[in-house]
Write an enzyme that holds these catalytic residues in place. Sequence first.
Site, PDB file in Angstrom:
ATOM      1  N   LYS A 198       0.778  -1.091   0.014  1.00 22.36           N
ATOM      2  CA  LYS A 198      -0.009  -0.056   0.174  1.00 22.36           C
ATOM      3  C   LYS A 198       0.845   1.187  -0.046  1.00 22.36           C
ATOM      4  O   LYS A 198       1.576   1.517   0.997  1.00 22.36           O
ATOM      5  CB  LYS A 198      -1.022   0.113   1.292  1.00 22.36           C
ATOM      6  CG  LYS A 198      -2.046   1.358   1.346  1.00 22.36           C
ATOM      7  CD  LYS A 198      -2.379   1.326   2.506  1.00 22.36           C
ATOM      8  CE  LYS A 198      -1.744   2.531   3.498  1.00 22.36           C
ATOM      9  NZ  LYS A 198      -1.667   3.844   2.856  1.00 22.36           N
ATOM     10  N   GLY A 250       7.395   4.291   8.168  1.00 17.96           N
ATOM     11  CA  GLY A 250       6.682   5.309   8.696  1.00 17.96           C
ATOM     12  C   GLY A 250       6.984   5.892   9.863  1.00 17.96           C
ATOM     13  O   GLY A 250       8.127   5.650  10.102  1.00 17.96           O
ATOM     14  N   SER A 251       6.034   6.559  10.543  1.00 21.03           N
ATOM     15  CA  SER A 251       6.431   7.020  11.769  1.00 21.03           C
ATOM     16  C   SER A 251       6.633   5.948  12.738  1.00 21.03           C
ATOM     17  O   SER A 251       5.936   4.965  13.113  1.00 21.03           O
ATOM     18  CB  SER A 251       5.131   8.085  12.367  1.00 21.03           C
ATOM     19  OG  SER A 251       4.103   7.449  12.554  1.00 21.03           O
ATOM     20  N   THR A 252       7.330   6.241  13.915  1.00 19.99           N
ATOM     21  CA  THR A 252       7.684   5.949  14.928  1.00 19.99           C
ATOM     22  C   THR A 252       6.218   5.413  15.941  1.00 19.99           C
ATOM     23  O   THR A 252       5.954   4.165  16.374  1.00 19.99           O
ATOM     24  CB  THR A 252       8.520   6.095  16.111  1.00 19.99           C
ATOM     25  OG1 THR A 252       9.773   6.250  15.285  1.00 19.99           O
ATOM     26  CG2 THR A 252       8.684   5.472  17.452  1.00 19.99           C
ATOM     27  N   GLY A 255       4.546   2.722  13.958  1.00 20.65           N
ATOM     28  CA  GLY A 255       5.298   1.525  14.221  1.00 20.65           C
ATOM     29  C   GLY A 255       4.800   0.850  15.492  1.00 20.65           C
ATOM     30  O   GLY A 255       4.883  -0.527  15.350  1.00 20.65           O
ATOM     31  N   GLU A 272      10.727   0.414   9.635  1.00 19.25           N
ATOM     32  CA  GLU A 272      11.671   1.572   9.595  1.00 19.25           C
ATOM     33  C   GLU A 272      10.992   2.634   9.652  1.00 19.25           C
ATOM     34  O   GLU A 272      10.110   3.434   9.111  1.00 19.25           O
ATOM     35  CB  GLU A 272      12.145   1.637   7.900  1.00 19.25           C
ATOM     36  CG  GLU A 272      13.529   1.891   7.685  1.00 19.25           C
ATOM     37  CD  GLU A 272      13.512   3.514   7.265  1.00 19.25           C
ATOM     38  OE1 GLU A 272      13.389   4.336   8.499  1.00 19.25           O
ATOM     39  OE2 GLU A 272      13.389   3.914   6.184  1.00 19.25           O
ATOM     40  N   CYS A 306      13.367  10.513   6.839  1.00 16.80           N
ATOM     41  CA  CYS A 306      13.635   9.786   8.105  1.00 16.80           C
ATOM     42  C   CYS A 306      14.977  10.157   8.830  1.00 16.80           C
ATOM     43  O   CYS A 306      15.187  10.108   9.862  1.00 16.80           O
ATOM     44  CB  CYS A 306      12.893   8.414   8.166  1.00 16.80           C
ATOM     45  SG  CYS A 306      13.707   7.553   6.953  1.00 16.80           S
ATOM     46  N   GLU A 403      10.540  14.513  16.135  1.00 18.16           N
ATOM     47  CA  GLU A 403      10.849  14.289  14.649  1.00 18.16           C
ATOM     48  C   GLU A 403      10.078  15.447  13.989  1.00 18.16           C
ATOM     49  O   GLU A 403       8.617  15.434  14.119  1.00 18.16           O
ATOM     50  CB  GLU A 403      10.608  13.017  13.795  1.00 18.16           C
ATOM     51  CG  GLU A 403      10.935  12.992  12.611  1.00 18.16           C
ATOM     52  CD  GLU A 403      10.882  11.621  11.927  1.00 18.16           C
ATOM     53  OE1 GLU A 403       9.843  11.065  12.198  1.00 18.16           O
ATOM     54  OE2 GLU A 403      11.607  11.156  11.143  1.00 18.16           O
TER      55      GLU A 403
END
Lengths: 493, 287
Positions: A198, A250-252, A255, A272, A306, A403
């Site tokens: 996706k 994507g974002s932590t 994740g 990641e 990132c 971030e």
Amino acid sequence: MIEEEKKHKARLDFHSIWEYSPAPESSDHIQLKEQYELFINGAFVAPEQGEYFDTINPAKEEKLSSVALATEADIDKAVKSARNAYKKYWSKLSNRDRGKYIFRIARLIQERAREFAVIESLDGGKPIRESRDVDIPLAAAHFFYYAGWADKLKYAFPGRDPMPLGVAGQIIPWNFPLLMAAWKIAPALATGNTVVIKPAETTPLTALKLAEIIQEADLPPGVVNIVTGAGKTGEAIVQHPDVNKIAFTGSTQVGKIIQKSLAGTDKKYSLELGGKGANIIYEDAAIDQAVEGIINAIFFNQGHVCCAGSRLFVQESVADEVISKLKDRMDTLIVGDPLDKNTDIGAINSKAQLNKINELIESGLNEGAEIYQLECDLPGQGYWCRPTLFQEVSQSHRIVQEEIFGPVLTIQTFRTPEEVIKKANNTPYGLSGGLWTDKGSKIFQTGSKLRAGVVWSNTFNKFDATSPFGGYKESGMGREGGLHGLLPYLELQ
Amino acid sequence: MSNRVNILKTYKLYINGAFPRTESGRYFIIKDKSGKQLANMCRASRKDFRNAVVAARKASDGWSSRSAYNRGQILYRVGELMEGRKEQFVDELTARGYSKSKAEKEVEASIDRFIYYAGWSDKYQQIFGTVNPVASSHFNFSMPEPTGVVAVIAPDDQPLISLSTMIASVIVGGNTGIFLSSETQPITAITLAEVLNSSDVAAGVVNILTGFKEELITHFSSHMDVNSIWYSGTDQNAKKTIQEKASLNVKRTHFKNFIDWMSDDAENPYLILDFQEIKTTWHPVGI
């Protein structure tokens, strides 16, 4: 004051003396459909619920196309098709032939590279120079590299029998849309898995164009399925019981949600996630090169990276010089039309992202940091953010801790290597770090102490298909690229 | 049918990206399966070989400094172009007595062989290179680098797949070479040279000679500017000569041969490693 005048005289005034003529890359040859369907089982099919969403050009706030919204039923279809393709075709092919299909994808991307670059810039807002010279060639290189691995896996892991996992569910971000698709699809296919992927909801177009290439390459139906949608669509992939592996970039924050939701299942996963990279300038660095490196580290792709070097640490003895030169250099940056070949900073990818960046800039001001921004005209339409520096910041500031994922750099100073290593590592993230010094021994000394998956020395933001990339700590787990990038898609029996 | 008189092809050598005749003016005859003459092949001389070494040495710097990715792309391109010339290769093999299906198999395997080694271009370093955890405060790594100029004597049988394997495994690692083709079936070698010449393999990287092993082996093994030699024959006397002459300049000698060059045995990265030197680099770690 005299010093100040001298400095400004020596400065290159790009804006009034040497004005750049527009140099737009043509987009006449780009053919986009008004509406894109889901790519399932080798064909473009309408979504079960018949819903679509718009993808826009963030530089103009104009609609480019509408794209199918995949719901649970569609994901189920895609996973079934991937499973079927795995059983019926992909696992039955010889390793060599699997490789040949992947080589084909690499070659077709190279053939259509310019078209992809323009679409990437239209849909995502990044400067054409970057999509043309970085995103697309690297994506092709990734397919080429992993194609070669398909029939050589036994050499990568001696003494083991590497086996595919089955169906891989992959969710990718909007900052490097095609490149992230390549990072995910190429190793998965080379190791013998089939894929449901996706793309991000704001940048689905190059992935859908990749679907065309996959058709052209004549891959067996269902080996790669491309489904579009937002968070809920991604969730449906993660939750699907017949997916063997999840790969997420994507974002932590997301994740962590994924990691938690996979608890108790046997699904393998690689993540990641975000970063807050330290970029360290020692006093013995080549200052002009370092300044160029700082610019590249934070302003590459509008800072939507990132692994961006978003925290600058300058040794005290050279701080004044570095910061003054950095401001001068920043003043020459050109913000504007992503399709213009002179543009350094394109559009922010989405309204939501722009709001997030602005909110964090606001917090920096509220917490007492000193701001320096590029003064320039911004286009009337679209989402834009001026390159921004913050001085007078401390470790506890939100802009140092969180971030930002935008063109915003914080600047701190340090005296000793021990101090800067402590500061650099004082973050939950651990994706990248940079260091600048003329002394090689220092590179290895400091580099070995940085708790990060990638360390750039006297350079920054370099990527290559042969080089593993990925994070320590809360920046994720698993590596993409290189030999190690095969591991997340294999069971080593 | 057509009563057109066909144009017959002249087969020449391939040196430095050009197709010269042998300077010696000599030739030998290749006949088809019914004994009819197929071609006059150039019978390469010592001088031709020496010219080829000069070309290979000249090309060495440029070829070895290409990126691994670029070399991989170029080898892949060779495979692409061979695919387009498939029929010609098949015809040439069948003229010499191959059945059509056997010829097709060998041609296809040869194309795949180039693709296979193309894939290794940026990977063998990752298999054979090491980072060495030395006890002192140093960062230390060992990486393969090309040996240099390689002289290769191909076997007589399976002329296309053996030569393809030898060329691909030698040049993918950044070497340049002089390749003496099969003596009994040299025609496909020159067609392969035409493919290489129209791909992006730079002039001098691959030089192909046709001629007599017995005459050339001594020159191949005694030349002082050749770094490594690969002889795939089985003649024990030839091997001994090569080993003796190689000692003149400490040439690396390789005698790897395969009963069946089509088999997977001839596909492995150790054939690349045979033509690599390992360089260890030390660097201090400290403030």
